[in-house]
Design an enzyme around this catalytic site. Structure first.
Site, PDB file in Angstrom:
ATOM      1  N   ASP A  95      10.291   0.667  -4.687  1.00 32.61           N
ATOM      2  CA  ASP A  95      11.172   0.635  -3.520  1.00 32.61           C
ATOM      3  C   ASP A  95      12.095   1.856  -3.488  1.00 32.61           C
ATOM      4  O   ASP A  95      12.627   2.261  -4.527  1.00 32.61           O
ATOM      5  CB  ASP A  95      12.004  -0.660  -3.614  1.00 32.61           C
ATOM      6  CG  ASP A  95      12.598  -1.082  -2.282  1.00 32.61           C
ATOM      7  OD1 ASP A  95      12.062  -0.674  -1.243  1.00 32.61           O
ATOM      8  OD2 ASP A  95      13.589  -1.832  -2.295  1.00 32.61           O
ATOM      9  N   HIS A 139      21.350  -2.881   3.961  1.00 30.20           N
ATOM     10  CA  HIS A 139      21.225  -3.336   2.572  1.00 30.20           C
ATOM     11  C   HIS A 139      22.513  -4.029   2.145  1.00 30.20           C
ATOM     12  O   HIS A 139      23.586  -3.719   2.651  1.00 30.20           O
ATOM     13  CB  HIS A 139      20.969  -2.137   1.653  1.00 30.20           C
ATOM     14  CG  HIS A 139      19.638  -1.501   1.873  1.00 30.20           C
ATOM     15  ND1 HIS A 139      19.484  -0.151   2.028  1.00 30.20           N
ATOM     16  CD2 HIS A 139      18.395  -2.040   1.967  1.00 30.20           C
ATOM     17  CE1 HIS A 139      18.200   0.123   2.204  1.00 30.20           C
ATOM     18  NE2 HIS A 139      17.522  -1.002   2.165  1.00 30.20           N
ATOM     19  N   GLY A 140      22.427  -4.923   1.191  1.00 30.59           N
ATOM     20  CA  GLY A 140      23.615  -5.616   0.696  1.00 30.59           C
ATOM     21  C   GLY A 140      23.877  -6.861   1.521  1.00 30.59           C
ATOM     22  O   GLY A 140      22.951  -7.520   1.980  1.00 30.59           O
ATOM     23  N   HIS A 163      13.717  -3.625   6.338  1.00 27.96           N
ATOM     24  CA  HIS A 163      14.605  -3.572   5.164  1.00 27.96           C
ATOM     25  C   HIS A 163      15.841  -4.421   5.432  1.00 27.96           C
ATOM     26  O   HIS A 163      16.173  -4.717   6.570  1.00 27.96           O
ATOM     27  CB  HIS A 163      15.011  -2.125   4.883  1.00 27.96           C
ATOM     28  CG  HIS A 163      13.912  -1.343   4.229  1.00 27.96           C
ATOM     29  ND1 HIS A 163      13.976  -0.919   2.929  1.00 27.96           N
ATOM     30  CD2 HIS A 163      12.705  -0.945   4.693  1.00 27.96           C
ATOM     31  CE1 HIS A 163      12.858  -0.275   2.625  1.00 27.96           C
ATOM     32  NE2 HIS A 163      12.069  -0.276   3.678  1.00 27.96           N
ATOM     33  N   THR A 208      19.123  -8.229  -2.393  1.00 21.39           N
ATOM     34  CA  THR A 208      20.451  -8.766  -2.728  1.00 21.39           C
ATOM     35  C   THR A 208      20.428 -10.290  -2.883  1.00 21.39           C
ATOM     36  O   THR A 208      21.076 -10.842  -3.784  1.00 21.39           O
ATOM     37  CB  THR A 208      21.459  -8.361  -1.628  1.00 21.39           C
ATOM     38  OG1 THR A 208      21.411  -6.938  -1.501  1.00 21.39           O
ATOM     39  CG2 THR A 208      22.865  -8.783  -1.964  1.00 21.39           C
TER      40      THR A 208
HETATM   41 ZN   LIG Z   1      15.495  -1.052   1.706  1.00 21.87          ZN
END
Ligand SMILES: [Zn+2]
Length: 291
Positions: A82, A181-182, A215, A240
């Site tokens: 990734d 992300h997160g 994503h 996450t």
């Molecule tokens: Zn990603």
């Protein structure tokens, strides 16, 4: 054949209007939890590793474990690297046994992104049946130390998609569409569904050429996930959510059993928590019974 690249399973998912979960793992117990959940659900699976765990655990060890576990299961399982920004590292993973590699040159100008992505595609296709994911536009948040602040986030420009895919030869395409992300700071993240739908039409309208990757799966409301699948997303990255599940499960168990020194029980508890979380994702993505 259970050791596979990502292409065929994602073409199937795109045609069948479901998605395959791509789960980031950092250790063996997480890997086993993810695999067991998918075997029981008869669902195709993508195991993902970020660059840091690969360095920490050693590449050949990860591949040996992957081959040993995947080789015995009758569901297709892909091992994916990734968000790698280092071309040589991508090539090393392709040589070692990863079956799908993401070169993330999305922070580079368009021409440089094309050049780097193309180099990795040419290499991976020449050394084996290894598929490659490329990204256009940038996904905000932090993933394995790659940080993109919200102001720098750039959504994928649909006008550049065909040129990017044709010039690079990528097998899977990750367009930035506003997912992050997160953990999302809001209950209603701003996701550009129409942009994904437009890109899906461009690439996969007549026939499925290049499956699309979403994503930043963690924290997306279920109706968002379903709509993104409807719009053409077929690979959902979940990182996450698993990390938090893992750490919370370990913390809970140790807090409740402070005088016990039986790692086996701790591992079992954490693995079951991972399985339960992954089962939620399999249900949302609609991948059960598709292996
Ligand atoms: Zn990603």
């Amino acid at each position: 054949m259970s050791i596979v690249n990502a292409r065929e399973m994602l073409v199937g998912a795109t045609k069948g209007h479901y998605a395959v979960g791509a789960f980031n793992i950092t250790n063996l117990i997480q890997l086993e939890g993810v695999v067991e959940a998918h075997v029981e659900a008869k669902a195709p699976l993508i195991i993902q590793t970020s660059v840091s765990p690969v360095k920490f655990l050693e590449p050949d060890v990860i591949v040996s474990v992957y081959r040993s576990i995947a080789g015995k299961r009758d569901i297709p399982i892909c091992l994916h690297l990734d968000h790698c920004t280092d071309i040589d590292f991508c090539k090393m993973c392709a040589d070692t046994g990863w079956t799908n590699v993401m070169i993330d040159a999305s922070k580079q100008p368009f021409e440089e992104n094309v050049r780097q992505t193309r180099e990795v595609v040419e290499y991976c296709h020449s050394v084996g049946d290894i598929t490659v994911e490329g990204e256009l536009g940038t996904v905000s948040g932090v993933e394995d130390q790659i940080k993109v602040v919200e102001d720098e986030t750039q959504l994928c420009n649909p006008d550049q998609v065909l040129e990017f895919v044709e010039a690079t030869g990528v097998d899977l395409f990750a367009p930035a569409i506003g997912t992050a992300h997160g953990v999302y700071k809001t209950k209603n993240p701003k996701v550009d569904f129409e942009r994904l739908g437009m890109i899906a039409k461009l690439l996969n309208g007549e026939k499925v050429n290049t499956p699309l990757v979403v994503h930043g799966g963690t924290g997306l409301p279920e109706d968002y996930v379903k709509r993104l699948i409807e719009m053409g997303g077929s690979k959902f990255n979940v990182s996450t959510d698993l990390k938090r599940t893992w750490i919370n499960a370990v913390y809970e168990y140790i807090s409740a059993n402070r005088e016990e020194y039986d790692p086996g029980k701790l591992d079992k508890h954490a693995k079951n928590a991972i399985k339960a979380k992954v089962n939620e994702w399999i249900a949302m993505l609609g991948s059960a019974g598709k292996a």
